[in-house]
Write a protein that holds these residues in place. Structure first.
Motif, PDB file in Angstrom:
ATOM      1  N   ARG A 146      60.085 -14.054  18.934  1.00 33.64           N
ATOM      2  CA  ARG A 146      60.639 -12.912  19.006  1.00 33.64           C
ATOM      3  C   ARG A 146      60.175 -12.023  20.221  1.00 33.64           C
ATOM      4  NH1 ARG A 146      59.456 -11.877  14.254  1.00 33.64           N
ATOM      5  NH2 ARG A 146      57.180 -10.675  14.659  1.00 33.64           N
ATOM      6  N   LYS A 147      58.899 -12.347  20.708  1.00 32.13           N
ATOM      7  CA  LYS A 147      58.394 -11.567  21.995  1.00 32.13           C
ATOM      8  C   LYS A 147      59.187 -12.188  23.303  1.00 32.13           C
ATOM      9  CE  LYS A 147      53.559 -10.707  20.335  1.00 32.13           C
ATOM     10  NZ  LYS A 147      52.154 -11.044  20.723  1.00 32.13           N
ATOM     11  N   ALA A 148      59.515 -13.428  23.130  1.00 31.29           N
ATOM     12  CA  ALA A 148      60.407 -13.884  24.286  1.00 31.29           C
ATOM     13  C   ALA A 148      61.426 -13.525  24.435  1.00 31.29           C
ATOM     14  CB  ALA A 148      60.107 -15.445  24.387  1.00 31.29           C
ATOM     15  N   ASN A 149      62.201 -13.186  23.320  1.00 28.11           N
ATOM     16  CA  ASN A 149      63.476 -12.518  23.376  1.00 28.11           C
ATOM     17  C   ASN A 149      63.618 -11.043  23.578  1.00 28.11           C
ATOM     18  OD1 ASN A 149      65.275 -14.819  22.768  1.00 28.11           O
ATOM     19  ND2 ASN A 149      64.632 -14.654  20.354  1.00 28.11           N
ATOM     20  N   GLU A 150      62.657 -10.427  23.378  1.00 23.62           N
ATOM     21  CA  GLU A 150      62.271  -8.888  23.275  1.00 23.62           C
ATOM     22  C   GLU A 150      62.052  -8.537  24.928  1.00 23.62           C
ATOM     23  OE1 GLU A 150      59.488  -7.472  20.728  1.00 23.62           O
ATOM     24  OE2 GLU A 150      60.895  -7.571  18.907  1.00 23.62           O
ATOM     25  N   ASN A 151      61.335  -9.604  25.774  1.00 26.23           N
ATOM     26  CA  ASN A 151      60.797  -9.192  26.993  1.00 26.23           C
ATOM     27  C   ASN A 151      61.229 -10.538  27.452  1.00 26.23           C
ATOM     28  OD1 ASN A 151      59.739  -8.513  29.374  1.00 26.23           O
ATOM     29  ND2 ASN A 151      57.918  -8.012  28.589  1.00 26.23           N
ATOM     30  N   PRO A 152      62.336 -10.910  28.277  1.00 27.08           N
ATOM     31  CA  PRO A 152      62.370 -12.146  28.942  1.00 27.08           C
ATOM     32  C   PRO A 152      61.733 -12.440  30.229  1.00 27.08           C
ATOM     33  CG  PRO A 152      64.597 -11.129  28.577  1.00 27.08           C
ATOM     34  CD  PRO A 152      63.404 -10.164  28.395  1.00 27.08           C
ATOM     35  N   ARG A 153      61.160 -11.228  30.677  1.00 30.73           N
ATOM     36  CA  ARG A 153      60.110 -11.489  31.686  1.00 30.73           C
ATOM     37  C   ARG A 153      58.781 -12.078  31.364  1.00 30.73           C
ATOM     38  NH1 ARG A 153      61.711  -8.951  36.277  1.00 30.73           N
ATOM     39  NH2 ARG A 153      63.443  -7.403  35.914  1.00 30.73           N
ATOM     40  N   LEU A 154      58.328 -12.266  30.275  1.00 32.27           N
ATOM     41  CA  LEU A 154      57.327 -12.780  29.703  1.00 32.27           C
ATOM     42  C   LEU A 154      57.209 -14.439  30.051  1.00 32.27           C
ATOM     43  CD1 LEU A 154      56.641 -11.340  26.278  1.00 32.27           C
ATOM     44  CD2 LEU A 154      55.212 -10.892  28.327  1.00 32.27           C
ATOM     45  N   THR A 155      56.143 -14.714  30.344  1.00 30.49           N
ATOM     46  CA  THR A 155      56.035 -16.112  30.901  1.00 30.49           C
ATOM     47  C   THR A 155      55.057 -17.011  29.715  1.00 30.49           C
ATOM     48  OG1 THR A 155      54.017 -15.786  32.081  1.00 30.49           O
ATOM     49  CG2 THR A 155      56.083 -15.712  33.280  1.00 30.49           C
ATOM     50  N   ALA A 156      55.135 -18.261  29.757  1.00 30.98           N
ATOM     51  CA  ALA A 156      54.421 -19.223  28.777  1.00 30.98           C
ATOM     52  C   ALA A 156      52.889 -18.736  28.872  1.00 30.98           C
ATOM     53  CB  ALA A 156      54.510 -20.546  28.995  1.00 30.98           C
ATOM     54  N   LYS A 157      52.489 -18.502  30.259  1.00 25.65           N
ATOM     55  CA  LYS A 157      51.136 -17.879  30.511  1.00 25.65           C
ATOM     56  C   LYS A 157      50.716 -16.706  29.563  1.00 25.65           C
ATOM     57  CE  LYS A 157      47.059 -18.110  32.439  1.00 25.65           C
ATOM     58  NZ  LYS A 157      45.977 -19.562  32.032  1.00 25.65           N
ATOM     59  N   ASP A 158      51.636 -15.508  29.855  1.00 23.96           N
ATOM     60  CA  ASP A 158      51.515 -14.387  29.053  1.00 23.96           C
ATOM     61  C   ASP A 158      51.318 -14.631  27.609  1.00 23.96           C
ATOM     62  OD1 ASP A 158      51.475 -13.221  31.501  1.00 23.96           O
ATOM     63  OD2 ASP A 158      53.773 -12.884  31.506  1.00 23.96           O
ATOM     64  N   LEU A 159      52.314 -15.415  26.974  1.00 25.82           N
ATOM     65  CA  LEU A 159      52.309 -15.613  25.538  1.00 25.82           C
ATOM     66  C   LEU A 159      51.081 -16.439  25.283  1.00 25.82           C
ATOM     67  CD1 LEU A 159      55.974 -16.536  25.205  1.00 25.82           C
ATOM     68  CD2 LEU A 159      54.934 -14.507  24.578  1.00 25.82           C
ATOM     69  N   GLN A 160      50.569 -17.248  26.133  1.00 24.37           N
ATOM     70  CA  GLN A 160      49.019 -17.967  25.789  1.00 24.37           C
ATOM     71  C   GLN A 160      47.959 -17.094  25.859  1.00 24.37           C
ATOM     72  OE1 GLN A 160      47.829 -20.257  28.884  1.00 24.37           O
ATOM     73  NE2 GLN A 160      46.560 -21.657  27.859  1.00 24.37           N
ATOM     74  N   GLU A 161      48.024 -16.050  26.428  1.00 24.15           N
ATOM     75  CA  GLU A 161      47.166 -15.128  26.634  1.00 24.15           C
ATOM     76  C   GLU A 161      47.201 -14.381  25.268  1.00 24.15           C
ATOM     77  OE1 GLU A 161      47.582 -13.004  30.191  1.00 24.15           O
ATOM     78  OE2 GLU A 161      46.596 -14.702  31.381  1.00 24.15           O
ATOM     79  N   ASP A 162      48.278 -13.997  25.061  1.00 27.22           N
ATOM     80  CA  ASP A 162      48.526 -12.907  23.638  1.00 27.22           C
ATOM     81  C   ASP A 162      47.892 -13.981  22.629  1.00 27.22           C
ATOM     82  OD1 ASP A 162      49.594 -11.275  24.976  1.00 27.22           O
ATOM     83  OD2 ASP A 162      51.587 -11.617  24.528  1.00 27.22           O
ATOM     84  N   LEU A 163      48.312 -14.908  22.503  1.00 27.90           N
ATOM     85  CA  LEU A 163      47.687 -15.893  21.296  1.00 27.90           C
ATOM     86  C   LEU A 163      46.278 -16.034  21.528  1.00 27.90           C
ATOM     87  CD1 LEU A 163      50.202 -18.778  21.339  1.00 27.90           C
ATOM     88  CD2 LEU A 163      50.035 -16.984  19.766  1.00 27.90           C
TER      89      LEU A 163
END
Length: 242
Positions: A175-192
């Motif tokens: 859901r985060k990736a769809n809301e903000n397409p500029r997010l990278t896998a690295k950004d999502l990894q840091e959020d996790l």
């Protein structure tokens, strides 16, 4: 294409009896609504082997049914990001008739299993227990058989490494990736990591590729403009104006 549909053994026996009574192939075929070649094959086999039963065929049986192959092909066409590893998790043969993305079947509570065992000890049958506790007859049978074999109703720990990301966590990052397409896998990894889930970037990418709703975004590239090219473009522009 698979093997042809086998005739029931009871029908084959009736065809043999009709042949013994003196009826011909065509008459038997018309009577039982089957092909003449089927009647001929059944009778020839009975004359040769003395039985109408189908013998076990040699060779390893097929692991994939036609339905499973169609399902894999449909998934691959629907999501080109799927790899062979991803498609392997979709086959029921490899993961106990459930896909890895869907997870294992829902386990019955231990208290319910114990109540089912007590009802079985009291002399109740499978169907009566299933109707009483609103569960499938097969579930009742499996619980009782396991209790008779192991003496317990508890679920043993399964082999293999447990999944690092739950289905709920994967849905959140999708859901985060769809809301903000500029997010990278690295950004999502840091959020996790902030929420206490430590995984690698490739783990995040692999789970996102399984979601059809997540679209891949490629970085736009622009032609490199050197100082020499810039000067030549300016000269062309001035010459056209003149």
């Amino acid at each position: 294409m698979g093997s042809s549909k086998q005739l029931p053994s009871a029908l084959k026996i009736k065809m043999i009896d009709a042949h013994k009574a003196g009826e011909g192939y065509k008459k038997i075929a018309k009577r039982f609504q089957v092909a003449v070649s089927s009647v001929r094959n059944v009778i020839k086999k009975w004359q040769f082997t003395g039985t109408v039963e189908v013998k076990l065929r040699s060779g390893r049986p097929r692991k994939f049914s036609e339905r499973t192959v169609r399902r894999i092909a449909r998934k691959a066409n629907h999501n080109p990001h799927f790899t062979a590893v991803d498609l392997r998790t979709l086959t029921p043969q490899t993961l106990s008739q459930q896909s890895a993305a869907m997870g294992s079947s829902k386990q019955l509570p231990s208290t319910l299993k114990i109540n089912m065992i007590d009802a079985h000890k009291a002399g109740e049958g499978y169907k009566k227990i299933a109707k009483r506790f609103q569960v499938a007859v097969s579930s009742v049978r499996n619980v009782i058989k396991k209790w008779q074999l192991t003496g317990t109703v508890e679920v043993k720990l399964r082999s293999g490494r447990p999944r690092k990301l739950s289905e709920r966590t994967v849905r959140i990052i999708a859901r985060k990736a769809n809301e903000n397409p500029r997010l990278t896998a690295k950004d999502l990894q840091e959020d996790l990591a902030d929420s206490g889930v430590v995984v690698h970037c490739s783990t995040v990418q692999r789970h996102l590729h399984k979601y059809d709703s997540v679209k891949s975004h490629q970085k736009k590239t622009f032609p490199v403009s050197s100082p020499q090219n810039s000067v030549s473009e300016v000269c062309k522009g001035t010459s056209k104006q003149a």
